[in-house]
Structures are given as structure tokens and as C-alpha cells.
Design a protein around this motif. Sequence first.
Motif, short mmCIF file in Angstrom:
data_model
loop_
_atom_site.label_atom_id
_atom_site.label_comp_id
_atom_site.label_asym_id
_atom_site.label_seq_id
_atom_site.Cartn_x
_atom_site.Cartn_y
_atom_site.Cartn_z
N VAL A 108 -28.82 31.46 15.89
CA VAL A 108 -28.95 31.90 17.34
C VAL A 108 -27.26 31.87 18.07
CG1 VAL A 108 -31.30 31.77 16.96
CG2 VAL A 108 -30.24 29.44 17.71
N HIS A 109 -26.71 31.47 17.57
CA HIS A 109 -25.37 31.04 18.42
C HIS A 109 -24.38 32.28 18.10
CE1 HIS A 109 -27.57 28.81 21.78
NE2 HIS A 109 -27.54 27.72 20.39
N PRO A 110 -24.29 32.99 18.81
CA PRO A 110 -22.84 33.55 17.86
C PRO A 110 -21.29 32.20 18.65
CG PRO A 110 -24.22 34.97 19.82
CD PRO A 110 -24.73 33.42 20.29
N GLY A 111 -21.74 31.81 18.90
CA GLY A 111 -20.36 30.83 19.44
C GLY A 111 -20.00 30.39 18.84
N LEU A 112 -21.11 29.81 17.39
CA LEU A 112 -20.98 28.81 16.25
C LEU A 112 -20.87 30.17 14.80
CD1 LEU A 112 -24.05 26.09 17.23
CD2 LEU A 112 -21.71 26.28 17.21
N ALA A 113 -20.04 30.88 14.87
CA ALA A 113 -20.12 32.00 13.86
C ALA A 113 -18.68 31.68 13.27
CB ALA A 113 -19.62 33.05 14.17
N ARG A 117 -20.53 24.54 20.54
CA ARG A 117 -20.16 25.83 20.93
C ARG A 117 -19.30 25.56 21.81
NH1 ARG A 117 -25.26 25.91 22.37
NH2 ARG A 117 -25.61 25.82 24.08
N THR A 118 -19.12 24.97 22.74
CA THR A 118 -18.74 24.02 24.46
C THR A 118 -17.33 23.51 23.59
OG1 THR A 118 -20.40 23.59 24.60
CG2 THR A 118 -18.13 22.78 26.32
N VAL A 119 -16.89 23.09 22.70
CA VAL A 119 -15.23 22.01 22.09
C VAL A 119 -14.31 23.19 21.99
CG1 VAL A 119 -13.78 20.84 20.45
CG2 VAL A 119 -16.14 20.01 21.21
N PRO A 120 -14.31 24.39 21.06
CA PRO A 120 -13.43 25.45 20.75
C PRO A 120 -12.53 26.00 22.71
CG PRO A 120 -14.45 25.46 19.23
CD PRO A 120 -15.24 24.50 20.58
N VAL A 121 -13.97 26.53 23.15
CA VAL A 121 -13.16 26.68 24.24
C VAL A 121 -12.90 25.91 25.35
CG1 VAL A 121 -15.03 28.44 26.32
CG2 VAL A 121 -16.09 28.28 24.62
N ALA A 122 -13.47 24.33 25.54
CA ALA A 122 -12.84 23.83 26.10
C ALA A 122 -11.42 23.74 25.87
CB ALA A 122 -13.57 22.66 26.19
N GLU A 123 -10.83 23.04 24.17
CA GLU A 123 -10.13 23.06 24.22
C GLU A 123 -8.82 24.12 24.50
OE1 GLU A 123 -9.38 20.04 21.14
OE2 GLU A 123 -10.30 21.76 20.08
N ASP A 124 -9.49 25.60 23.96
CA ASP A 124 -8.17 26.79 24.97
C ASP A 124 -7.71 26.92 26.28
OD1 ASP A 124 -7.25 29.36 24.34
OD2 ASP A 124 -9.16 30.24 25.55
N ILE A 125 -9.12 26.36 26.82
CA ILE A 125 -9.32 25.97 28.98
C ILE A 125 -8.13 24.88 29.33
CG2 ILE A 125 -10.39 25.05 30.39
CD1 ILE A 125 -12.47 26.77 29.75
N ALA A 126 -8.06 23.71 28.05
CA ALA A 126 -7.54 22.47 28.48
C ALA A 126 -5.29 23.28 28.23
CB ALA A 126 -7.36 21.10 27.50
N ARG A 127 -5.87 24.12 26.84
CA ARG A 127 -4.01 24.41 26.58
C ARG A 127 -3.51 25.57 27.90
NH1 ARG A 127 -6.43 24.30 21.38
NH2 ARG A 127 -7.37 26.68 21.09
N ARG A 128 -4.58 25.75 28.07
CA ARG A 128 -3.89 27.01 29.49
C ARG A 128 -4.20 26.02 30.82
NH1 ARG A 128 -7.54 31.58 27.86
NH2 ARG A 128 -6.27 32.97 29.92
N VAL A 129 -4.51 25.63 30.59
CA VAL A 129 -3.77 24.52 31.79
C VAL A 129 -2.40 23.80 31.52
CG1 VAL A 129 -4.66 22.17 33.54
CG2 VAL A 129 -6.40 23.89 32.75
N ALA A 130 -2.29 23.14 30.48
CA ALA A 130 -1.08 22.68 30.07
C ALA A 130 0.01 23.67 30.13
CB ALA A 130 -1.01 22.14 28.75
N ARG A 131 0.13 25.18 29.91
CA ARG A 131 0.56 25.89 30.00
C ARG A 131 0.80 26.28 31.61
NH1 ARG A 131 -0.43 31.75 29.50
NH2 ARG A 131 -1.97 31.12 28.27
#
Length: 445
Positions: free
Chosen positions: A437-442, A118-132
Motif C-alpha cells: 500500500v505504500h509506494p514509499g517502501l518500494a 518511509r520517513t527516514v529516507p526523506v528526512a535524511e535527504d532533507i538533512a543532507r540538503r540542510v547541511a549543504r
Amino acid sequence: MKLTILGGGGFRVPLVYGALLGDHAEGRVTHVVLHDLDAGRLSAVTRVLAEQAAGVPDAPEVSATTDLDEALTGADFVFSAIRVGGLEGRADDERVALAEGVLGQETVGAGGIAYGLRTVPVAEDIARRVARVAPDAWVINFTNPAGLVTEAMSRHLGDRVIGICDSPVGLGRRIARVLGANPGEAWIDYVGLNHLGWVRGLRVNGRDELPRLLADPDLLGSFEEGKLFGTDWLQSLGAIPNEYLHYYYFNREAVRAYSQAEKTRGAFLRDQQAGFYDEMKQPGTAALTAWDRTRAEREATYMAEARETAGAGERDADDLSGGYEKVALALMRAIARDERTTLILNVRNRGTLSVLDAEAVIEVPCLVDANGAHPVTVDPLPDHASGLVCSVKAVEREVLAAAESGSRTTAVKAFALHPLVDSVNVARRLVDGYTAVHPGLAYLK
């Protein structure tokens, strides 16, 4: 210099700010931006920082925002310390795993996989935002599972993301202390993955002092890891493992201790920190006093189940002071000021460990300068350690693949291949339990 802290409403942020308050040199951080999705937590932490800064004339300015792009714009360094799903998610990770009779610890086994998924997709989005938004910024990743998340972010940021952990630092400090050596002058031969590494030597003035420690049962049993693992096992290994390897070497006992505990670690922290943040809603609360009290209790109960299983007793007073913020500050100084130093960090392998490919993130000593962190050449791991490292890295790769593809089948494979999950059927039920139990794994289909 501007530092942005993602997860700025997190409980440990005052540790970072406290370290910054002691830095008065040229090129220091002058502006700290706290970013969090929870405005209430941001307000609480900002109050603690304001009390920390009282009486410090050159204290870094602090601002807070819930807008990610605003937080990142103009940043020189970004500390990523997010917790997707919060401490409620951590407690759920433990509960679902224990229902299947396997470990649900935050970074190890089933719990670590669930947290990673559930963390990797969020972390990758942050990484893309930092790069931009902040392409020249250096990202220092605190987010667990630290090695896995750092590897995910490195796919977008390359070597400009570096993972840190205080476990190897604390281990090296304890070994140096019992040997009568100055930790700042000792070379620590530490190799592995995050929360899966071994100290194989500690050199002072070119002499390896670790054999002296391993040969002395009384000395070996006098500190945390000796109590945790037992002197006979450490002598058999010929090395001192990271404390998290207790979950591998004594897995059955660890699962039993977690199952019998009144509260799991995640549930304890969830309730403890909820109490702190509720207290901070009261205008008259002495913020720094409340935070100090809560932190002391948190540190004293760290890995309590493992120490109870081993009969290790209470933690030594010298081990209650944290340390990851000091690693982060040393890393930032080395890059920003070209103050060359050696730190144990999570970086891309680049041929350091021959059993892993170049892009695999490992945890090893690195030489750090203005161009970043450069892993030091190390001797190969023994077969038992190499096999475990390769096995866990393979699981991390399946987690990354599942996060990229959204494949439920790949997620099951990640669980099933982990050394601490003993059945494919258990892996399937874990995925069912976690997605429930985790919406982040939908996203897993």
C-alpha cells in the motif's frame, strides 16, 4: 531572522505562527517561509496565517514555495514537520496492522515502524540538503516518530538537529497543576525515549512533590494519566508514565478499542482535514474560523480510544491547547538569544543513559543555550523501564539499518523485535501488507 517550516501546508502550522505573533523582542523571527509539496495546502495555510496576522503591525512576513532549496537558503532555523504518505498513509498504517491483530498507532508498534521506514529516507535527504544549503541553520524536528527521525537526521547534522514533543510538557504541566505548583518553576525528572518515558519526580524549591501525589489516590486519580492508567498501577510503578505507554501496558485493550472504533484516529483525521482543506478552496471561507473549529475537534478527540478503554472520560479543558509550538519557540529563543532555559527534548545520549550508546537519541531534560541543547545527568531507569527502552531503541536501529540498506529482511527484523508484535510470521505479513500500500517502501528488496 528567517524560519523555514517544512511541511508548511500542515494543519498545525498556525499554532507555530500564533506563537511567533506574540514575540516582539529583538532578534525575533521576521520572515517565515512555508515549504510543502502540495501547493493547494500551502495556499490554505497561508490564508489562515494572513487572518492571524491582521492587526499585528510587526507580524512576521510569510512566503510559500514548493522548492526545497529556495526554502532552506538563508534559513536560521528549520522546523521539520513533514508527513510522508499524508494522512492516507497513517490510516493505511493502522488498517494493515489491525488486520494482523496488532497496534497500528502512528508512533507505537507496527504503525510507527511503517511510518519510520518511509520517513527516514526523506528526512535524511532533507538533512543532507540542510547541511549543504544552510549549514549554519538549527533544525527543530517535529516529524514523527520524533526520536527515530531526529536520530536519522543527526547522522548528517550532529547536534544541530533537536527533536521536540509536547507530551512530556503536557504531562509535567498536569502533575504540577494537581500538586498546586507553578509548572514554570518545577523541575521535572523525565527520562526515556520519545513517547516512551516516565516522570519520576517533580521538584519545587528542592523538594520532590511526586511522592505526595502517589500517596493520595484521590489526587492521583484526578488528572488524565491517573484516569488513563489507574491509580493502583501508577502507585506500583512509583512514577507517572507518558500517556503513550498506555499502548504497552494495556495493549490488548488498546488493539480491541482500535478494532471496534467506527474510524481509527488516522482515518478520522484524514477525513476531518480533507473537509477543512476542501472548505478552504472556497474564496469566501473565513479561514481562521474554519481552522479554529477543526482544531478544537481534533484536540478534543486526541487518544479517544485509550481514554474510552480506561473509562477516563473527556479531556480537561486545560489540555486542549496544544503546546509543542511553545516548546519550539522557547528552544529557538534560547539558542538565538542565549536565553538559557531547561526543556525536555530529543537529543543524542552522550552518556546520559548508561544502557544506551552515545549516539542514541533520548528524551530528557536539557539545558539550552546559544550552543544548543545539553542533556542533564539523570539517575538510571529501573529494570522494567530500562528493558523496554533498550528493546524499542534496538527496533529503531533496525529501522535505520533497513532504510540505509534497502533490506526487506532487516525490515522484517525491525517488526519482529518490537514488543508489541508477537510473531515473526506476523512481521513478515506486515512487511508484505505495508509494501503493497505504500509506494514509499518500494526501496525494500
